[in-house]
Design a protein around this motif. Sequence first.
Motif, mmCIF file in Angstrom:
data_model
loop_
_atom_site.group_PDB
_atom_site.id
_atom_site.type_symbol
_atom_site.label_atom_id
_atom_site.label_comp_id
_atom_site.label_asym_id
_atom_site.label_seq_id
_atom_site.Cartn_x
_atom_site.Cartn_y
_atom_site.Cartn_z
ATOM 1 N N GLN A 255 0.840 -1.198 0.000
ATOM 2 C CA GLN A 255 0.000 0.000 0.000
ATOM 3 C C GLN A 255 0.873 1.245 0.000
ATOM 4 O O GLN A 255 2.067 1.166 0.226
ATOM 5 N N ASP B 251 -5.244 2.996 -3.861
ATOM 6 C CA ASP B 251 -5.093 1.996 -4.912
ATOM 7 C C ASP B 251 -5.994 2.392 -6.076
ATOM 8 O O ASP B 251 -7.182 2.658 -5.895
ATOM 9 N N TRP C 292 0.052 -2.383 -6.157
ATOM 10 C CA TRP C 292 -0.697 -1.152 -5.873
ATOM 11 C C TRP C 292 -0.621 -0.355 -7.160
ATOM 12 O O TRP C 292 0.450 -0.252 -7.763
#
Length: 187
Positions: free
Chosen positions: A32, A38, A180
């Motif tokens: 992340q 995202d 991501w």
Amino acid sequence: MLRAPLSAGLFLFACLSAVPAAHAETGVFTLQSSAFADNGVIDRKYAGKNPANQNCTGENISPALSWSNLPAGTKSLALIVSDPQGQLGQGANHWLTYGIPATQTELREGAATSDALRMGQNTFGDPAYLGPCPPKGSGMHHYIFLLIATDLAPDALPSGLTRTELDAALKGHTKGAAAWIGRFGNF
């Protein structure tokens, strides 16, 4: 015979196909960024900077990334940041860094300038982070941040590998991958 960018794209697709969709699921290897959601829009400060290129108007700062729940047996990580739409569809590699120890859980904002990172060559042959610089009018490009868990020791690979060399070196040594995605466009 497949050309290198196409085969690298197929490798990326194969890795992403194995990435779980539910990032919040307990026990799942996740990546992340606190810099953007995202599939969110990447801030201009993370875009490339080059006065000679009108498409590179950012500050070229690498975004903060963090990860959790590494697969069992992970010894090191490799990060590949690519734009499959770049280079007029041939794909562009914006950042290759590998040999990240499994004990590490993040790369802080601006980490790409650290001497501690082992870096491979971006699309232009430089061992450096190259932020997004899509051509004006080409729409939103998708920048895939792919973190690959490996069973390789952190010092197993030399600095300066190309994407093709890194893909070959990782073959048979991957334990899992997490991704991501950020979007960026010059309008």
